[in-house]
Design a protein around this motif. Structure first.
Motif, mmCIF file in Angstrom:
data_model
loop_
_atom_site.group_PDB
_atom_site.id
_atom_site.type_symbol
_atom_site.label_atom_id
_atom_site.label_comp_id
_atom_site.label_asym_id
_atom_site.label_seq_id
_atom_site.Cartn_x
_atom_site.Cartn_y
_atom_site.Cartn_z
ATOM 1 N N ASP A 1 0.531 -1.200 -0.054
ATOM 2 C CA ASP A 1 0.093 -0.011 -0.165
ATOM 3 C C ASP A 1 0.918 1.302 -0.053
ATOM 4 O O ASP A 1 2.101 1.161 0.129
ATOM 5 C CB ASP A 1 -1.011 0.033 1.183
ATOM 6 N N ALA A 2 0.421 2.338 -0.212
ATOM 7 C CA ALA A 2 0.959 3.676 -0.462
ATOM 8 C C ALA A 2 1.573 3.956 0.888
ATOM 9 O O ALA A 2 3.042 4.534 0.736
ATOM 10 C CB ALA A 2 0.241 4.741 -0.758
ATOM 11 N N GLU A 3 1.204 3.751 1.966
ATOM 12 C CA GLU A 3 2.158 4.010 3.218
ATOM 13 C C GLU A 3 3.305 2.979 3.492
ATOM 14 O O GLU A 3 4.415 3.657 3.699
ATOM 15 C CB GLU A 3 1.216 3.847 4.472
ATOM 16 N N LEU A 4 3.295 1.830 3.292
ATOM 17 C CA LEU A 4 4.383 1.009 3.237
ATOM 18 C C LEU A 4 5.446 1.249 2.189
ATOM 19 O O LEU A 4 6.561 1.227 2.512
ATOM 20 C CB LEU A 4 3.823 -0.555 3.256
ATOM 21 N N GLU B 1 6.018 4.137 0.734
ATOM 22 C CA GLU B 1 6.736 5.317 1.463
ATOM 23 C C GLU B 1 7.574 5.060 2.438
ATOM 24 O O GLU B 1 8.855 5.483 2.530
ATOM 25 C CB GLU B 1 5.519 6.273 2.226
ATOM 26 N N ALA B 2 7.164 4.224 3.567
ATOM 27 C CA ALA B 2 8.201 3.743 4.674
ATOM 28 C C ALA B 2 9.469 3.156 3.985
ATOM 29 O O ALA B 2 10.567 3.255 4.293
ATOM 30 C CB ALA B 2 7.441 2.840 5.560
ATOM 31 N N LYS C 1 -0.743 -4.528 11.540
ATOM 32 C CA LYS C 1 0.503 -3.835 11.238
ATOM 33 C C LYS C 1 1.475 -3.729 12.291
ATOM 34 O O LYS C 1 0.893 -3.935 13.558
ATOM 35 C CB LYS C 1 0.242 -2.359 10.621
#
Length: 160
Positions: free
Chosen positions: A12-15, A17-18, A125
């Protein structure tokens, strides 16, 4: 040179980015290199050479409470291991998220199996496992005015 295997994953976008942030901090040259490094570290963190060793394992994660049926799966997973689970709690973080902690007295393999099953669920998560090696000693003695009986004492070991 080692032969490489191509594996496709979806993040996903958040992962993503991380992961990109990790690449910038770590000096990895691309996502594949960073993911290989993280997979190696994750695999090395599990003492696979001692799967039958006794331990106290702390399994923690964040839980998205909006995922229908997830809390029921988590409860069922703990219930299936009722003889291993010493303690569990769920701490609300906000209206949608909680921080869950379970403490197990089991083998390394049993704790890792529970953790991996849990961490693969959609809505889980920040999964983490901490293991403390212990040795079970059965001793016979009495407490207060009771007659002597066998029971287990745990001794924390230096290593697995």
């Amino acid at each position: 040179m080692n032969q490489m295997t191509r594996t496709t994953i979806t993040l996903d976008a958040e992962l993503t980015e991380a992961l990109d942030s990790y690449i910038a901090r770590s000096g990895a040259s691309n996502r594949s290199e960073a993911i290989r490094d993280l997979v190696r570290r994750g695999l090395n963190s599990m003492p696979a050479e001692k799967p039958s060793a006794s331990c106290i394992g702390v399994v923690s994660c964040t839980v998205d409470q909006t995922i229908i049926g997830l809390e029921k799966k988590i409860r069922a997973g703990r219930q299936d291991r009722h003889e291993q689970v010493l303690f569990s709690t769920s701490i609300p973080i906000d209206h949608d998220q909680s921080f869950d902690v379970s403490v197990l007295l089991a083998t390394v393999e049993q704790v890792n199996d529970y953790a991996q099953t849990l961490f693969l669920e959609r809505g889980i998560k920040h999964g983490s496992t901490s293991l403390a090696p212990v040795e079970k000693n059965i001793q016979s003695h009495s407490h207060a005015n009771e007659s002597a009986k066998d029971h287990v004492h745990l001794k924390v070991r230096e290593s697995f």
